[in-house]
Scaffold this active site. Structure first.
Site, short mmCIF file in Angstrom:
data_model
loop_
_atom_site.label_atom_id
_atom_site.label_comp_id
_atom_site.label_asym_id
_atom_site.label_seq_id
_atom_site.Cartn_x
_atom_site.Cartn_y
_atom_site.Cartn_z
N ALA A 59 0.85 -1.19 0.00
CA ALA A 59 0.00 0.00 0.00
C ALA A 59 0.88 1.25 0.00
CB ALA A 59 -0.89 0.00 1.25
N GLY B 60 0.89 -5.60 0.41
CA GLY B 60 -0.06 -5.71 -0.69
C GLY B 60 0.61 -6.08 -2.00
N GLU C 143 0.76 -9.70 -1.90
CA GLU C 143 -0.62 -10.20 -2.04
C GLU C 143 -1.07 -10.14 -3.51
OE1 GLU C 143 -2.27 -7.64 1.06
OE2 GLU C 143 -2.78 -9.46 2.16
N GLU D 22 3.05 -6.71 7.61
CA GLU D 22 1.93 -5.98 8.22
C GLU D 22 1.93 -6.00 9.74
OE1 GLU D 22 1.73 -7.68 5.46
OE2 GLU D 22 0.40 -6.68 4.03
#
Ligand code: COA
Length: 257
Positions: free
Chosen positions: A63, A108, A111, A131
């Site tokens: 992110a 992310g 991911e 995270e």
């Protein structure tokens, strides 16, 4: 523009074009990704998508933490919904997605790679889900897709420590399936894409569905799913063409019908 899109034969290369922020995922980038995914879902001539990042430092640093610092909790929720939708759309896309990890794939960013069908990494890539060191947990499917891909014990080793692993360890864990020297990564990813593109399009689509859709089902139901998807291939002209090409000792010419 958040992505650079190039057509290479029957494949497209989608390059996240934000090298200055290490290709971090912004709201604008998510919106654009959604548009490209909708376009790809309707494009039967597009056989494979290679997803990579600009530069040699990062595939995607997760992110956009600078944008995040300015966001309200509602904005963060909107971001997350968008991320989850985009990753699902990659999994549900009719064509295989190849993530070419040209550098760090973190949070992310990893991911995003986990939602792709195949992952090929530069020897210099670093992968991780940091995270829990940032007061959150992976929220884009990371805890679930990682554990399904490499097993619960190895997923916890990465997620609970928040550590980064190198490309060789990622290969040994099955987190990526191929490595390349950095300067060859894109060429190798395109070779892999070409290898996929040579196969019958309906078969590729149904094989992806069979593996993903059957993985979590009881075996009996999974075998039924496979059978249904097999039947879809039975009805194609490409199946007949493959048999004819075999008899004529030539390469088949598939049309996707
Ligand atoms: N969001 C926004 N900007 C980011 C970013 C992110 N996730 N990751 C890196 N950047 C920015 C840096 O702030 C820096 O910007 P600046 O030049 O304005 O200071 C620029 O990208 C370069 O970062 P730098 O750390 O110097 O690059 P590097 O090549 O040495 O390292 C990374 C690259 C990806 C390994 C490193 O930036 C990193 O660890 N980023 C954080 C990743 C992360 O924890 N993501 C978690 C998401 S949950």
């Amino acid at each position: 523009m958040e992505f650079r899109i190039e057509r290479r034969g029957e494949a497209e290369v989608w390059t996240i074009d934000g090298e200055d922020r290490r290709n971090a995922i912004s709201m604008a980038m998510l919106r654009e990704l959604g548009d490209h995914l909708a376009r790809a879902a309707a494009d039967r001539a597009l056989r494979v998508v290679v997803l990579t990042g600009a530069g040699d430092k990062a595939f995607c640093a997760g992110a956009d933490l600078k944008e995040r610092a300015r966001m309200s909790p509602d904005d963060v929720q909107t971001f997350h919904d968008g991320l989850r939708r985009a990753l699902r759309a990659i999994e549900e896309a009719p064509q295989p997605f190849v993530a070419a990890l040209n550098g760090a794939a973190l949070g992310g960013g990893l991911e995003l790679a986990l939602a792709c069908d195949l992952r090929i990494a530069s020897d210099a890539a670093q992968l991780g889900l940091p995270e829990v060191s940032l007061g959150i947990i992976p929220g884009g499917g990371g805890t679930q897709r990682l554990a399904r891909l490499i097993g619960v014990a190895r997923a916890k080793d990465l997620v609970l420590t928040a550590r980064r692993c190198g490309a060789a360890e990622a290969l040994a864990m099955g987190l990526v399936s191929r490595l390349s020297p950095p300067q060859r990564l894109l060429a190798d990813a395109l070779d892999l894409a070409a290898r996929l593109s040579r196969n019958a399009p309906v078969s590729l689509r149904q094989a992806k569905r069979a593996i993903d859709g059957g993985f979590h089902l009881p075996l009996e139901e999974a075998l039924d799913l496979e059978h249904r998807l097999y039947q879809d291939c039975m009805r194609t002209k490409d199946r007949v063409e493959a048999l004819r090409a075999f008899a004529e000792k030539r390469a088949p010419v598939f049309t996707g019908e």
